[in-house]
Enzyme design. Structure first.
Site, PDB file in Angstrom:
ATOM      1  N   ARG A 127       0.926  -1.214   0.112  1.00 14.48           N
ATOM      2  CA  ARG A 127       0.101   0.133   0.025  1.00 14.48           C
ATOM      3  C   ARG A 127       0.910   1.261  -0.062  1.00 14.48           C
ATOM      4  O   ARG A 127       2.166   1.064   0.258  1.00 14.48           O
ATOM      5  CB  ARG A 127      -0.958  -0.155   1.217  1.00 14.48           C
ATOM      6  CG  ARG A 127      -2.001  -1.142   1.299  1.00 14.48           C
ATOM      7  CD  ARG A 127      -2.718  -1.080   2.500  1.00 14.48           C
ATOM      8  NE  ARG A 127      -2.103  -1.484   3.474  1.00 14.48           N
ATOM      9  CZ  ARG A 127      -2.458  -1.869   4.672  1.00 14.48           C
ATOM     10  NH1 ARG A 127      -3.442  -1.321   5.115  1.00 14.48           N
ATOM     11  NH2 ARG A 127      -1.747  -2.433   5.907  1.00 14.48           N
ATOM     12  N   LYS A 147       1.523   2.464   7.029  1.00 14.81           N
ATOM     13  CA  LYS A 147       1.802   1.774   8.457  1.00 14.81           C
ATOM     14  C   LYS A 147       2.935   2.388   9.191  1.00 14.81           C
ATOM     15  O   LYS A 147       3.534   3.373   8.732  1.00 14.81           O
ATOM     16  CB  LYS A 147       2.496   0.083   7.999  1.00 14.81           C
ATOM     17  CG  LYS A 147       1.772  -0.489   7.579  1.00 14.81           C
ATOM     18  CD  LYS A 147       0.383  -0.974   8.386  1.00 14.81           C
ATOM     19  CE  LYS A 147       0.764  -1.739   9.535  1.00 14.81           C
ATOM     20  NZ  LYS A 147      -0.314  -2.002  10.400  1.00 14.81           N
ATOM     21  N   TYR A 199      -1.217   4.902  10.306  1.00 19.67           N
ATOM     22  CA  TYR A 199      -1.681   4.081  11.484  1.00 19.67           C
ATOM     23  C   TYR A 199      -0.498   3.874  12.317  1.00 19.67           C
ATOM     24  O   TYR A 199       0.539   3.697  11.763  1.00 19.67           O
ATOM     25  CB  TYR A 199      -2.015   2.594  10.603  1.00 19.67           C
ATOM     26  CG  TYR A 199      -3.409   2.562  10.113  1.00 19.67           C
ATOM     27  CD1 TYR A 199      -4.507   2.595  10.766  1.00 19.67           C
ATOM     28  CD2 TYR A 199      -3.459   2.159   8.799  1.00 19.67           C
ATOM     29  CE1 TYR A 199      -5.651   2.646  10.254  1.00 19.67           C
ATOM     30  CE2 TYR A 199      -4.812   2.108   8.053  1.00 19.67           C
ATOM     31  CZ  TYR A 199      -5.822   2.207   8.719  1.00 19.67           C
ATOM     32  OH  TYR A 199      -7.004   2.308   8.195  1.00 19.67           O
ATOM     33  N   HIS A 250      -0.794   2.272  16.021  1.00 21.51           N
ATOM     34  CA  HIS A 250      -1.162   1.084  16.964  1.00 21.51           C
ATOM     35  C   HIS A 250       0.113   0.950  17.913  1.00 21.51           C
ATOM     36  O   HIS A 250       0.765   0.135  18.133  1.00 21.51           O
ATOM     37  CB  HIS A 250      -0.920  -0.240  16.003  1.00 21.51           C
ATOM     38  CG  HIS A 250      -2.097  -0.225  14.800  1.00 21.51           C
ATOM     39  ND1 HIS A 250      -3.202  -0.373  15.443  1.00 21.51           N
ATOM     40  CD2 HIS A 250      -2.141  -0.179  13.505  1.00 21.51           C
ATOM     41  CE1 HIS A 250      -4.205  -0.447  14.158  1.00 21.51           C
ATOM     42  NE2 HIS A 250      -3.613  -0.211  12.967  1.00 21.51           N
ATOM     43  N   GLU A 273      -6.136   5.409  13.317  1.00 17.72           N
ATOM     44  CA  GLU A 273      -7.243   4.361  14.085  1.00 17.72           C
ATOM     45  C   GLU A 273      -7.890   5.313  15.241  1.00 17.72           C
ATOM     46  O   GLU A 273      -8.794   4.325  15.562  1.00 17.72           O
ATOM     47  CB  GLU A 273      -6.411   3.101  14.541  1.00 17.72           C
ATOM     48  CG  GLU A 273      -5.429   3.380  15.568  1.00 17.72           C
ATOM     49  CD  GLU A 273      -4.107   3.920  15.115  1.00 17.72           C
ATOM     50  OE1 GLU A 273      -3.079   3.688  15.934  1.00 17.72           O
ATOM     51  OE2 GLU A 273      -3.750   4.073  13.755  1.00 17.72           O
TER      52      GLU A 273
END
Length: 371
Positions: free
Chosen positions: A15, A75, A94, A96, A118
């Site tokens: 991506r 990411k 993102y 996380h 997120e």
């Protein structure tokens, strides 16, 4: 604003943070956009597409990190990228952070303004930037689970839909959010027997209205989880606490009661996983077997379908990124509470309660931090 996107480094992550359409829109607003060469190839976007949209192509990520006011990724940065981050730089991706203390500490130390897809919320309190990836991961979880139930991968050798005269497979989905709902949609399509557990009675009622008799809904208690695990051929873990660590609802001792060769797909692995025995795997080496149960715990599942994922993600994240680019992060956060909720780390301070609790960091209210 100078905006940059670089090639993703995570295993089999194809991506890209910006599509050529995104670049064209940023350039039309007067911004400058840098794209690392080859960054979009895996998702179906050539350098020429970005050049035609007005981007400037650079050969290395260092050239982009070195000048960009905002880095747009998919990411979280890998360890080798930590030193490329700059004080005051906006990182929009993102993150996380709950299971990733080294990254959180690096962002704090570097003084980065880190906005996590997120935890951005909309006016209804939903998670619009997480939703498309949850939808994709939910659908993929059944596809991957069905594959790893095959005997050659260590699975039970079960065809989920069965055939006339043979019992259908049993799928158990723990968590009825977006990922769980889309997993249920895909599961129903296999003709398997499907059970879905959640702690929200209203959500269970809603799901029963949607699926009718195709899905059995159960209130999520330990007794119901254990009973369901004993009968399951495929278990989908799709529990989410926004920004926080996922509760371990499937404990190691539960595995002993499961069928030999059953499969667990832990969609929640990005936030630590909802199975105690889970650990992050990659698309190169996606599964491991513990207590005779196959575990699929790939941390970037949607990366397997990068074109669909990139376009879906861009559709969800671009409007917030455009607001940040136009007004700056601080003003955008004051204008839009959803963006404020997305700020996890700001100039050395942790501004997300769930992240702070998970990592035992000092918490600072985001509006206090940015004023």
């Amino acid at each position: 604003m100078i905006i940059g996107t670089t090639k993703e480094l995570k295993n089999h992550e194809y991506r890209v943070g910006l599509t050529p359409d995104n670049v064209a829109a940023f350039v039309a607003d007067g911004h400058t956009v840098y794209v690392e060469t080859g960054a979009g190839v895996g998702a179906g976007f050539a350098d020429e597409d970005y050049i035609a949209a007005g981007a400037i192509i650079k050969d290395t990520p260092a050239e982009i990190f070195g000048v960009a006011d905002m880095i747009v990724k998919v990411k979280e940065p890998e360890e080798c990228e930590y030193n490329l981050l700059r004080e005051g730089q906006i990182l929009y991706t993102y993150l996380h952070l709950a299971p990733n203390a080294p990254l959180a500490n690096a962002l704090i130390e570097k003084g980065v303004k880190a906005v996590a897809f997120e935890t951005i919320t909309d006016e209804q309190g939903n998670l619009p930037c997480l939703r498309p990836m949850s939808q994709i991961a939910g659908r993929l979880s059944i596809q991957e689970g069905a594959k790893y139930l095959e005997k050659s991968y260590g699975g039970r050798g079960i065809l989920l839909g069965g055939v006339p005269g043979v019992e259908r497979g049993k799928i158990v989905i723990i968590g009825g959010g977006i990922a769980g709902t889309y997993a249920a949609k895909a599961a129903v399509g296999t003709d398997a027997q499907v059970t879905l557990l959640d702690i929200n009675q209203n959500r269970l009622a809603y799901l029963e209205d949607i699926f009718g008799a195709s899905v059995t809904t159960l209130y999520s208690t330990e007794a119901n989880i254990v009973k369901s695990l004993k009968e399951a051929d495929l278990v989908i873990g799709s529990v989410l606490i926004p920004g926080g660590s996922t509760p371990k609802l499937v404990r190691r001792e539960h595995l002993k009661h499961m069928k030999k060769g059953a499969v667990i797909v832990d969609i929640a692995i990005d936030q630590g996983g909802c199975c105690e025995s889970s650990h992050v795997t990659t698309h190169d080496d996606p599964v491991f077997i513990e207590e005779n149960v196959v575990h699929y715990c790939v941390g970037n599942m949607p990366g397997a379908v990068p074109h669909t994922s990139t376009v879906a993600l861009a559709n969800a994240t671009f409007s917030y990124g455009k607001l940040i680019a136009k007004y700056g992060l601080e003003e955008a956060a004051k204008m839009n509470e959803g963006i404020a909720n997305g700020i996890n780390i700001y100039c050395g301070k942790c501004t997300n309660k769930n992240v702070a609790q998970s990592l035992e960091l000092e918490y600072t209210d985001v509006y206090e931090a940015i004023k």
